[in-house]
Design a protein around this motif. Structure first.
Motif, mmCIF file in Angstrom:
data_model
loop_
_atom_site.group_PDB
_atom_site.id
_atom_site.type_symbol
_atom_site.label_atom_id
_atom_site.label_comp_id
_atom_site.label_asym_id
_atom_site.label_seq_id
_atom_site.Cartn_x
_atom_site.Cartn_y
_atom_site.Cartn_z
ATOM 1 N N GLN A 46 12.074 -18.814 3.246
ATOM 2 C CA GLN A 46 13.100 -18.033 3.181
ATOM 3 C C GLN A 46 13.390 -17.400 4.498
ATOM 4 O O GLN A 46 12.520 -17.359 5.376
ATOM 5 C CB GLN A 46 12.761 -16.987 2.124
ATOM 6 C CG GLN A 46 12.897 -17.329 0.779
ATOM 7 C CD GLN A 46 12.611 -16.246 -0.183
ATOM 8 O OE1 GLN A 46 11.522 -15.304 0.023
ATOM 9 N NE2 GLN A 46 13.434 -16.057 -1.318
ATOM 10 N N THR A 98 13.406 -14.821 7.224
ATOM 11 C CA THR A 98 12.808 -13.475 7.116
ATOM 12 C C THR A 98 13.541 -12.414 8.343
ATOM 13 O O THR A 98 13.263 -11.185 8.566
ATOM 14 C CB THR A 98 11.327 -13.645 7.688
ATOM 15 O OG1 THR A 98 11.404 -14.626 8.765
ATOM 16 C CG2 THR A 98 10.700 -14.389 6.428
ATOM 17 N N GLU A 141 14.575 -13.683 2.182
ATOM 18 C CA GLU A 141 13.689 -13.277 1.063
ATOM 19 C C GLU A 141 13.855 -11.830 0.308
ATOM 20 O O GLU A 141 13.539 -11.612 -0.853
ATOM 21 C CB GLU A 141 12.203 -12.929 1.734
ATOM 22 C CG GLU A 141 12.135 -12.098 3.135
ATOM 23 C CD GLU A 141 10.746 -11.819 3.195
ATOM 24 O OE1 GLU A 141 9.979 -12.465 2.641
ATOM 25 O OE2 GLU A 141 10.895 -11.066 4.380
ATOM 26 N N ASN A 142 14.782 -10.738 0.866
ATOM 27 C CA ASN A 142 15.357 -9.730 0.374
ATOM 28 C C ASN A 142 16.408 -9.460 1.308
ATOM 29 O O ASN A 142 16.458 -9.922 2.283
ATOM 30 C CB ASN A 142 14.346 -8.759 0.330
ATOM 31 C CG ASN A 142 13.850 -8.159 1.654
ATOM 32 O OD1 ASN A 142 14.494 -7.788 2.488
ATOM 33 N ND2 ASN A 142 12.627 -8.509 2.196
ATOM 34 N N ASN A 150 17.276 -6.652 2.845
ATOM 35 C CA ASN A 150 17.002 -5.856 3.878
ATOM 36 C C ASN A 150 16.096 -6.491 4.938
ATOM 37 O O ASN A 150 15.437 -5.816 5.843
ATOM 38 C CB ASN A 150 16.071 -4.634 3.229
ATOM 39 C CG ASN A 150 16.926 -4.079 2.309
ATOM 40 O OD1 ASN A 150 17.948 -3.663 2.298
ATOM 41 N ND2 ASN A 150 16.113 -3.753 0.908
#
Length: 634
Positions: free
Chosen positions: A146, A148, A171-172, A174
């Motif tokens: 993912q 980062t 990955e998220n 934020n």
């Protein structure tokens, strides 16, 4: 798109053939190092011939650059042909183990850096479609980790337009989005006030209305033929504020160098300690860049640009460097080669600056300097300094203008007639259009294309219905385009020829920048409204408007008086003519003429108190800009 048959119809003239043939004798075409470097590290070419948007629009067709496999035709400057061939070398490339580059999906490149836990993406191309295609190609050949972190090295749209696609692999939501200081302001405001005319002039510079091929567009100088797609924007959350700043990003050490007010107003370079790779964004290229960009923008500060490259050399002086990576080119490997390239680029811009200023102090005008200045052979013979994007002539004029403005110092240039009125007087003085055209035909046959273009402009401006003059001017532009080493100049000449012959192509799809424009601050949008105010129509009008932005809790007051629109932030007037409660995008829609106030009221997105008809009256005073204004005709 208009067919090639209707746009460029003539072959290269004998003069164009002679000029282009002479290029072979002036440059070392036996030097194939750039081709070796451009092909080095190829992991995989694109695994598609055509890729489309979600709506089925063809965004890129790899077959359209197949013509570049041939030797240079007579209708393209051989040096530009060489550059176009290099820019067409595309796919996924390994720079060093752990650092990868995707070229050919956009005007710019994207760099993929493997961190300890995932993937760091540096510069996200211009569109979400291109960014997605780049990542999918990478993941087919590398571990599917993912994203980062994202690094955006500067504030021009081709470096961040695909960011929302990249975030889909994160990955998220934020993850760090790392940008240079003042990035956000510069990224979303650059084209606000003059966006309409810049986009129109950009059609000429990038030539995307031209058919690809030997008589059309061959590249854009700093990238392959321009691709389409949806441009996006996302707010960053990490800003580099110190001139030199070190960050740990996904377990890797990055040393950033801020380079403001250079090729972009907000820009930065970085050195990745772990991979021994230097990234110089767009201040270093495999071409002469533009000190003054011909699509229209503020002239860049050449001294700041030189200083940025010098500081970059200093940044890595005592470090190992395996590769230099750039946003619009293939890498340079090895510290010695990379340092030499940096120094030649630095000295290119410094020579242009210093010699322009020297000659200006001798009293030479902008045009005289551009006509006489020549690069020394050590700079001129280097392939990485050739003028495929910027040119020596228009950069010199930009530097002169940066310091002294447009005025030559000659009193007759203080208040000259505008082009249409001047055209009529020139033609009258020259004995009428027929006489001018006849002489222009003779000069055309003698290959005096620059002069023919200069003279026939007056005839066309004086009489835009004179088809003989328009077609001869188109033929002239065409030959100048065939001779141009700069992709920009070639594209502009050929688009001019196309529009003289066929008129403006009204079917060209509008550039959709709404995803970026919607990020514009209300303060900047109100500045745009002030520019759109039609002063004569507003004569005698006086109005005070309070505006409360409901979704951002901002307050503004607008004052219309003396045919000027001004505003204040964080305050409301005690005695407004009207008060608006409205969300940001509804205000933008009304101000841009896309949404009627009645519809906004009906949708309950707008509340008006006071004299409601005043708001309609206010909006009626705003101009709408035609995105396809005439350029080569009045």
């Amino acid at each position: 798109m208009i067919s090639s048959k209707s746009t460029q119809s003539l072959p290269a003239s004998s003069f164009t053939k002679q000029l282009n043939e002479a290029v072979y004798h002036s440059l070392n075409f036996e030097d194939r190092q750039d081709f070796e470097d451009a092909q080095r590290g190829l992991i995989a070419p694109f695994d598609f011939n055509i890729f489309k948007s979600d709506t089925g629009e063809v965004l890129w067709d790899t077959d359209i650059v197949e013509f570049l496999r041939d030797s240079a035709p007579e209708t393209v400057n051989p040096s530009l042909w060489r550059n176009s061939q290099l820019q067409s070398i595309s796919g996924l490339f390994q720079v060093v183990d752990g650092v990868y580059q995707v070229r050919g999906l956009s005007i710019s490149t994207t760099v993929l850096i493997e961190g300890k836990n995932g993937l760091i993406v540096c510069d996200t191309l211009k569109s979400i479609e291109s960014a997605k295609a780049a990542l999918e190609l990478y993941y087919k050949h590398r571990p599917k980790k993912q994203v980062t972190a994202i690094i955006v090295s500067q504030s021009h749209v081709d470096h961040f337009g695909g960011i929302q696609a990249v975030l889909e692999y994160a990955e998220n939501p934020n993850i760090p989005i790392i940008v240079p200081q003042h990035f956000t302001k510069e990224a979303i405001s650059e084209n606000v006030l003059l966006g309409s005319i810049m986009k129109r002039r950009g059609q000429y510079q990038f030539g995307h209305v031209l058919p690809p091929g030997p008589r059309g567009t061959v590249c854009v100088g700093i990238g392959t033929i321009q691709t389409n797609g949806i441009t996006t924007f996302e707010m960053p959350n990490v800003e580099i504020e110190n001139e030199i700043q070190t960050l740990d990003i996904d377990g890797l050490t990055f040393k950033f160098l801020l380079t403001p007010d250079t090729e972009a107003p907000a820009e930065m370079h970085f050195y990745c300690e772990d991979y021994k790779v230097l990234y110089a964004s767009e201040n270093v290229n495999k071409t002469m860049h533009q000190i003054y960009t011909v699509r229209g923008a503020k002239t860049r500060d050449a001294i700041q640009w030189v200083s940025a490259i010098e500081k970059t050399i200093d940044l890595v002086e005592n470090k190992e460097m395996d590769a230099l990576v750039m946003a619009h080119a293939w890498p340079v490997w090895g510290k010695e080669n990379a340092t030499q390239h940096l120094k030649l680029q630095r000295d290119l811009y410094k020579y242009m600056h210093d010699q322009t200023v020297r000659l200006a102090n001798h009293g030479y005008t902008m045009e005289e300097i551009a006509e006489t200045i020549q690069l020394p052979e050590t700079l001129n013979q280097y392939w990485g300094n050739r003028g495929y994007y910027g040119t020596l002539k228009h950069n010199v004029k930009g530097i002169y203008n940066f310091y002294l403005g447009y005025y030559s110092g000659h009193p007759s240039d203080l208040d000259p007639l505008p082009q249409v009125e001047a055209g009529k007087k020139y033609v009258q003085y020259m004995g009428g259009a027929a006489h001018v055209i006849q002489q222009a035909k003779t000069d055309y046959k003698n290959g005096e294309y620059r002069w023919v273009a200069q003279v026939l402009k007056h005839v066309v401006m004086a009489d835009p219905d004179n088809m003989e003059a328009k077609h001869l001017l188109a033929d002239t532009f065409e030959q100048l385009g065939y001779q141009a080493e700069s992709a920009n100049w070639r594209n502009m000449y050929l688009v001019g020829a196309m529009e003289l012959r066929n008129g403006v192509n009204k079917e060209v799809p509008a550039y959709d920048s709404s995803a970026v424009f919607n990020k514009v601050s209300v303060d900047d949008f109100l500045k745009l409204l002030a520019v759109k105010l039609n002063g004569p129509k507003a004569n005698g009008k006086k109005m005070t408007v309070n505006v409360t932005i409901t979704d951002t809790n901002e307050e503004f007051v607008l004052y219309l008086e003396n045919s000027v629109l001004s505003h204040k932030m964080d305050v409301l007037d005690d005695n407004p003519d009207i008060s608006l409660h409205v969300d940001k995008f509804t205000l933008y829609g009304m101000g841009n003429g896309r949404l009627a106030p009645a519809q906004a009221l009906a949708d309950r997105k707008l509340e008006i108190s006071g004299e409601q008809n005043k708001w309609n009256e206010f909006l009626s005073l705003l101009d709408s800009f035609n995105p396809l204004v005439n350029i080569v005709t009045p």
